[in-house]
Scaffold this motif. Structure first.
Motif, PDB file in Angstrom:
ATOM      1  N   UNK A  19     -93.409  30.853  21.999  1.00 17.40           N
ATOM      2  CA  UNK A  19     -94.196  30.734  21.098  1.00 17.40           C
ATOM      3  C   UNK A  19     -93.300  30.842  19.395  1.00 17.40           C
ATOM      4  N   UNK A  20     -91.965  31.205  19.326  1.00 17.97           N
ATOM      5  CA  UNK A  20     -91.461  31.570  17.736  1.00 17.97           C
ATOM      6  C   UNK A  20     -92.149  32.307  17.319  1.00 17.97           C
ATOM      7  N   UNK A  21     -92.481  33.763  18.422  1.00 18.93           N
ATOM      8  CA  UNK A  21     -93.526  35.107  17.967  1.00 18.93           C
ATOM      9  C   UNK A  21     -91.653  35.921  17.462  1.00 18.93           C
ATOM     10  N   UNK A  22     -91.754  37.006  17.160  1.00 21.06           N
ATOM     11  CA  UNK A  22     -90.676  38.073  17.176  1.00 21.06           C
ATOM     12  C   UNK A  22     -91.068  38.754  18.716  1.00 21.06           C
ATOM     13  N   UNK A  23     -89.679  38.849  19.517  1.00 27.11           N
ATOM     14  CA  UNK A  23     -89.853  39.561  20.914  1.00 27.11           C
ATOM     15  C   UNK A  23     -90.444  40.733  21.098  1.00 27.11           C
ATOM     16  N   UNK A  24     -90.763  41.816  20.249  1.00 23.05           N
ATOM     17  CA  UNK A  24     -91.463  42.620  20.169  1.00 23.05           C
ATOM     18  C   UNK A  24     -92.485  42.683  19.196  1.00 23.05           C
ATOM     19  N   UNK A  25     -93.614  42.601  20.321  1.00 25.79           N
ATOM     20  CA  UNK A  25     -95.598  42.494  19.937  1.00 25.79           C
ATOM     21  C   UNK A  25     -95.578  43.630  19.143  1.00 25.79           C
ATOM     22  N   UNK A  26     -96.561  43.216  17.588  1.00 32.12           N
ATOM     23  CA  UNK A  26     -97.701  44.238  17.200  1.00 32.12           C
ATOM     24  C   UNK A  26     -98.565  44.854  16.932  1.00 32.12           C
ATOM     25  N   UNK A  27     -98.262  45.976  17.619  1.00 32.62           N
ATOM     26  CA  UNK A  27     -99.870  46.671  17.773  1.00 32.62           C
ATOM     27  C   UNK A  27    -100.436  47.965  16.213  1.00 32.62           C
ATOM     28  N   UNK A  28    -101.420  47.739  15.825  1.00 29.97           N
ATOM     29  CA  UNK A  28    -101.846  48.164  14.626  1.00 29.97           C
ATOM     30  C   UNK A  28    -103.065  48.503  15.346  1.00 29.97           C
ATOM     31  N   UNK A  29    -102.837  50.673  15.047  1.00 30.61           N
ATOM     32  CA  UNK A  29    -104.160  51.629  14.943  1.00 30.61           C
ATOM     33  C   UNK A  29    -104.068  51.796  14.153  1.00 30.61           C
ATOM     34  N   UNK A  30    -105.872  51.734  12.997  1.00 30.41           N
ATOM     35  CA  UNK A  30    -105.145  51.979  11.611  1.00 30.41           C
ATOM     36  C   UNK A  30    -107.102  52.613  11.547  1.00 30.41           C
ATOM     37  N   UNK A  31    -106.889  53.049  10.367  1.00 25.25           N
ATOM     38  CA  UNK A  31    -108.300  53.488  10.539  1.00 25.25           C
ATOM     39  C   UNK A  31    -108.263  53.747   9.132  1.00 25.25           C
ATOM     40  N   UNK A  32    -109.879  53.980   8.502  1.00 24.75           N
ATOM     41  CA  UNK A  32    -109.808  53.612   6.752  1.00 24.75           C
ATOM     42  C   UNK A  32    -111.741  53.955   7.012  1.00 24.75           C
ATOM     43  N   UNK A  33    -112.204  54.541   5.600  1.00 22.71           N
ATOM     44  CA  UNK A  33    -113.107  54.436   4.812  1.00 22.71           C
ATOM     45  C   UNK A  33    -114.412  53.306   4.864  1.00 22.71           C
ATOM     46  N   UNK A  34    -114.863  52.337   5.392  1.00 23.06           N
ATOM     47  CA  UNK A  34    -115.949  51.336   4.573  1.00 23.06           C
ATOM     48  C   UNK A  34    -117.083  51.900   4.300  1.00 23.06           C
ATOM     49  N   UNK A  35    -117.615  52.352   3.507  1.00 27.79           N
ATOM     50  CA  UNK A  35    -118.643  52.964   3.015  1.00 27.79           C
ATOM     51  C   UNK A  35    -119.184  54.050   3.352  1.00 27.79           C
ATOM     52  N   UNK A  36    -120.113  54.139   3.864  1.00 30.84           N
ATOM     53  CA  UNK A  36    -120.558  55.387   5.084  1.00 30.84           C
ATOM     54  C   UNK A  36    -120.220  55.744   6.128  1.00 30.84           C
ATOM     55  N   UNK A  37    -118.995  54.358   6.595  1.00 29.23           N
ATOM     56  CA  UNK A  37    -118.780  54.285   7.564  1.00 29.23           C
ATOM     57  C   UNK A  37    -116.730  55.133   8.026  1.00 29.23           C
ATOM     58  N   UNK A  38    -116.258  55.416   9.240  1.00 34.57           N
ATOM     59  CA  UNK A  38    -115.467  55.058   8.958  1.00 34.57           C
ATOM     60  C   UNK A  38    -114.887  53.908  10.197  1.00 34.57           C
ATOM     61  N   UNK A  39    -113.975  52.770   9.570  1.00 40.55           N
ATOM     62  CA  UNK A  39    -114.020  52.081  10.423  1.00 40.55           C
ATOM     63  C   UNK A  39    -112.535  52.455  11.771  1.00 40.55           C
ATOM     64  N   UNK A  40    -112.241  51.883  12.799  1.00 33.89           N
ATOM     65  CA  UNK A  40    -110.556  51.961  13.271  1.00 33.89           C
ATOM     66  C   UNK A  40    -110.829  50.465  14.043  1.00 33.89           C
ATOM     67  N   UNK A  41    -109.940  50.376  14.251  1.00 35.95           N
ATOM     68  CA  UNK A  41    -109.549  48.909  14.404  1.00 35.95           C
ATOM     69  C   UNK A  41    -107.655  48.730  15.266  1.00 35.95           C
ATOM     70  N   UNK A  42    -108.079  48.032  16.463  1.00 37.67           N
ATOM     71  CA  UNK A  42    -106.883  48.511  17.298  1.00 37.67           C
ATOM     72  C   UNK A  42    -106.775  46.784  16.907  1.00 37.67           C
ATOM     73  N   UNK A  43    -105.672  45.932  16.487  1.00 33.73           N
ATOM     74  CA  UNK A  43    -104.905  44.741  16.443  1.00 33.73           C
ATOM     75  C   UNK A  43    -103.926  44.825  17.401  1.00 33.73           C
ATOM     76  N   UNK A  44    -103.948  43.688  17.919  1.00 36.53           N
ATOM     77  CA  UNK A  44    -102.557  42.624  18.530  1.00 36.53           C
ATOM     78  C   UNK A  44    -101.847  41.545  17.904  1.00 36.53           C
ATOM     79  N   UNK A  45    -100.685  41.074  18.092  1.00 34.49           N
ATOM     80  CA  UNK A  45    -100.536  40.253  17.572  1.00 34.49           C
ATOM     81  C   UNK A  45    -100.341  38.786  18.655  1.00 34.49           C
ATOM     82  N   UNK A  46    -101.076  39.170  19.548  1.00 35.40           N
ATOM     83  CA  UNK A  46    -100.841  38.772  21.001  1.00 35.40           C
ATOM     84  C   UNK A  46    -101.069  37.298  21.094  1.00 35.40           C
TER      85      UNK A  46
END
Lengths: 706, 155
Positions: A457-484
């Motif tokens: 598919x023309x992507x790098x061989x290694x998949x990128x998986x993200x585990x990201x936390x950050x503040x958003x107003x009065x909440x905390x947002x945790x994201x699990x991302x992938x480039x799959x």
């Protein structure tokens, strides 16, 4: 020894060491040349060994000892770091963790069979010994040299390999002593293998020597000896009147001392001063490069020892650093709860004082109370903050899991962790691990494609998986991302129809984003085949309900071939929530705002009956209603019911219901308290809160009402 | 610790917080009693056992309150100005007990406490630890663990 009182400490520290052991091994895997990591790992294993032996857990001590053996070979470069070794060591770590956890639950330590990993370890140690030829030959002959049976015979040869560095001060003291007819000895004390109280033994040795004469120096220094920062042996230089034999006997009289090798310092110094090349090369033992290893295997002990010393110095330095950076105290969460309670009470009393001030028109009192108000508010925020823990505590365990899983699935994964310093309430931290683990597994299993497919598919061989936390107003947002590969809404639609979760009609009418959200419904799984990893159909709905019980919310965004983002929104704390206060007769209840859709005002005529159940129709939707007063059997004066009816529309997942109450009091921030053991497991009531006037109001568990 | 109900600070003596339920006098070992409070607002807890009167706010923490008369199967009497909530602690459970009046703290000779076995065992005998005698008064020593009894009564 009564070890119970140390149990908590043992468990906590063991877990910490196991965590950093895991971390270290994984860093090492990425960077096998980095020997300083090996020293850290070795120290972890070593501390674990010491602690477990002290606590009497021989199996843990045994296994860590075996690990030490191989780690020792690795850090002295007698063996190369291979994937096999890392795998085995990680497995050992897992076994240790299981044992520690079992102990923590009051079980036995031998819950796992360690014979397999132990055998594997010793096989690795042996193969390592044969594989690398020249330096590997060293450990065997080196051992007897380190602990010679006849010190007298070994003495003349010893100075070469065992010589210490003497500073000018040392020399001064020694020479002075020698001039006054005393004798100076360099004593190499080796403690028995498996000696538990090394610091105590070394102390006894030092004490004995102090009584016989004067200790000039020790290697490592006394502080390190006290903190057990040495392996099996240490060196002491002492000036005394006694004969070498007497010194040796005195030391050997101390239990758990394996050998005491007494050497004459005068000779060592002489040898050092002599222009002989060999001696001068061996003397500054602290700095030789491993490559400059002497040709004769026996003398290999010198550089090895130097490495040891370097290791210890590095360890000591690292320890110091840790002490400085981690100036923190462990506090029982219950104590913090008590503190929070007391602050709450303080606030309530302050409100009462304000009342008094107003009724009696005491301006001075009200002014002072305004000051106090600021202090109590600050106090409350500080106490809340104290309960906050960085999410890194949960994130830390995932690199290992992702690594193992990627291997198992034959995929290449780059795990990217961001915002691990974002803080969340302790209670949320404790609960968020499992849902995150599930989302990560999902991304790895279903999201990221196989390396070959990715290349196609023309992507790098290694998949990128993200585990990201950050503040958003009065909440905390945790994201699990992938480039799959993303989630195909049409596939989801088809599956949902197949499983009878929606009709063809409904499928045609929902947009792609909503279609993808169907994965959060119970019993949905798109995995073509059921794997060990995910796809038992109990995944996403469990994640969702868990997060909703935490007062949070989970959503997904996806694009075909670009990847998916799972976004978890969490409240900063579970201890304080926003709630709607409602009244039924004279009783006050709190309904968490998170589960409230809207509030409406209806009349008795708006309530219809369907299949003997009362319902209302709200924007074309039929919603069952629950009369709170009846469910909770609230005592009532008769004829009190009026025609105006307040309904709080709540939802849990997709289901909605209308809760009929007598009155809406208003939205309020409430501090959640438990009802205690005696009232645990009560249905419909999830907790309580103390109101501003000091009374207690109960918090409704909306999901139990429906 | 909590088991030390019969032994007091002085060997052979036990200090008892004595209180009234209807016309009878009862007692808790003073070591189990944390404090005595006047009647405050009690919030009814739906679905709780009938002897649990509700919950109160004790310096910010929420504490269940047991109606001791109901728990012991005695007839209800209305609350008066003498009604008190005795806060007790059994094992790690803290709970309030509503009593008609707290009389005094008395010191009983352990010899003067008769075990329940010799006393005629009624329906509520499991709640009674023994009967203490002092002059012509009889003080029924209660078994706190049983009264709080998380065992079968709850749920």
């Amino acid at each position: 020894m009564d070890t119970n009182q140390y149990m908590e400490m043992f468990l906590e520290e063991s877990r910490e060491h196991l965590d950093s052991l895991d971390d270290g091994l994984m860093t090492l895997e990425k960077d096998p040349e980095e020997l300083s990591i090996l020293n850290d790992i070795f120290r972890n294993a070593h501390t674990l060994k010491g602690m477990s032996a002290t606590m009497g857990y021989t199996k843990i001590a045994e296994l860590t000892h075996d690990m030490e053996n191989i780690l020792d070979l690795l850090r002295h470069e007698k063996m190369a770091v291979t994937e096999d070794i890392i795998d085995t060591l990680l497995k050992c770590g897992d076994s240790l963790r299981q044992m520690v956890e079992s102990i923590g639950e009051g079980g036995p330590e031998d819950v796992v069979d360690i014979s397999e990993v132990a055998a594997k370890l010793s096989a690795l140690v042996n193969s390592g010994g044969q594989a690398s030829a020249a330096p590997a030959a060293a450990p065997a002959p080196a051992a007897p040299a380190a602990a010679p049976a006849a010190p007298a015979a070994a003495a003349p040869a010893a100075p070469k390999s065992n010589a210490l560095e003497y500073s000018d001060t040392d020399r001064g003291v020694i020479n002075q002593a020698l001039d006054s007819g005393m004798r100076a000895y360099h004593i190499k004390v080796t403690l028995a293998e498996g000696c538990i109280l090394k610091s105590a033994r070394s102390y006894m040795v030092m004490n004995t020597l102090d009584q016989m004469g004067e200790v000039v120096k020790s290697v490592p220094p006394t502080e390190d000896l006290e903190q057990e920062k040495f392996d099996q042996s240490f060196d002491v230089v002492v000036v005394t009147d006694s004969e070498p034999k007497a010194v040796e006997d005195a030391i050997l009289a101390i239990s758990e001392v394996d050998s005491a090798e007494v050497m004459d310092v005068a000779e060592e110094l002489k040898a050092e001063e002599a222009p002989a090349a060999a001696a001068s090369e061996a003397a500054p033992a602290a700095s030789p490069a491993p490559t400059a290893a002497p040709p004769v295997p026996v003398t290999h002990t010198a550089p090895a020892k130097a490495d040891d010393k370097k290791a210890m110095a590095a360890a000591a330095k690292a320890n110091e650093k840790k002490l400085k950076s981690g100036q923190s105290v462990r506090v029982d969460i219950e104590k913090l709860d008590t503190l929070l309670n007391l602050v709450g009470e303080l606030v309530i009393n302050k409100v009462r004082l304000e009342q008094i001030g107003i009724t009696h028109r005491l301006t001075e009192l009200t002014e002072t109370l305004e000051q106090m108000d600021r202090v109590t508010t600050d106090l409350q925020t500080v106490v809340m903050k104290v309960r906050m823990v960085p999410v890194g505590q949960v994130f830390n365990r995932f690199p290992r899991m992702v690594r193992d899983l990627a291997k198992e699935l034959n995929k290449e994964i780059n795990l990217r962790i961001e915002g691990e310093e974002t803080e969340l309430d302790r209670t949320v931290i404790d609960e968020i691990g499992d849902p995150l683990m599930h989302l990560l597994r999902n991304s790895l299993d279903h999201g990221v494609e196989h390396p070959d497919d990715r290349e196609a598919k023309g992507k790098p061989r290694a998949g990128d998986v993200g585990l990201i936390a950050r503040h958003e107003g009065n909440n905390v947002v945790i994201m699990v991302t992938d480039d799959g590969k993303g989630i195909d809404a049409d596939v989801i639609r088809r599956k949902a129809i197949e499983k009878g979760m929606i009709t063809q009609d409904e499928a045609d009418n929902i947009n792609d984003a909503d279609a993808v959200r169907l994965i959060f419904l119970p019993g949905f799984s798109t995995a073509e085949k059921i794997t060990d990893v995910s796809g038992r159909g109990v995944g996403m709905d469990v994640v969702r309900s868990k997060i909703e019980t935490l007062g949070g919310h989970v959503d997904v965004e996806t694009k075909i071939d670009e990847g998916s983002v799972f976004k978890i929104k969490l409240p900063l704390t579970l201890a304080i929530i926003q709630a709607l206060m409602v009244k039924v007769a004279e009783e006050m209840y709190a309904i968490p705002l998170g589960s409230i859709d809207s509030t409406i005002n209806i009349t008795q005529e708006d309530i219809k009956t369907v299949k003997n159940k009362e319902v209302i129709v709200l924007r074309g939707q039929i919603i069952p209603i629950i009369r709170l007063g009846d469910i909770l059997s609230v005592p009532r004066e008769n004829g009190e019911e009026n025609d105006d009816i307040f309904v709080v529309v709540v939802h849990i997942g997709e289901r909605k219901a209308g809760i009929v109450v007598d009155n809406l009091i208003g939205q309020q921030e409430i501090v959640i308290k438990t009802l205690g053991k005696l009232l645990a497991g009560l249905k419909v009531i999830s907790g309580a809160t103390v109101l501003g006037d000091g009374r207690v109001a109960l918090i409704l568990d909306v999901s139990a009402l429906m | 610790m909590a088991k030390a109900e019969i032994t007091g600070p002085i060997e052979g003596e036990v200090q008892v917080v004595a209180f009234k339920l209807r016309d009878e006098e009862y007692g808790f070992d003073i070591l189990n009693v944390k404090e005595i409070k006047g009647l405050t607002d009690i919030t009814r807890v739906p679905f709780a056992s009938d002897f649990i009167k509700g919950v109160i706010n004790l310096r910010g923490s929420v504490l269940p309150v047991i109606d001791l008369k109901r728990r012991l199967g005695l007839l209800d009497t209305p609350y008066t100005s003498d009604t008190r909530i005795v806060i007790v602690k059994s094992e790690d459970i803290e709970v309030g007990m509503i009593v008609d009046a707290v009389t005094e703290v008395i010191t009983l000779d352990t010899e003067h406490i008769e075990a329940t076995k010799t006393v005629s065992a009624g329906e509520r005998s499991q709640f009674i630890r023994g009967i203490g005698k002092m002059d012509d008064r009889l003080i029924i020593m209660l078994n706190l663990d049983e009264i709080v009894g998380v065992s079968d009564e709850i749920k």
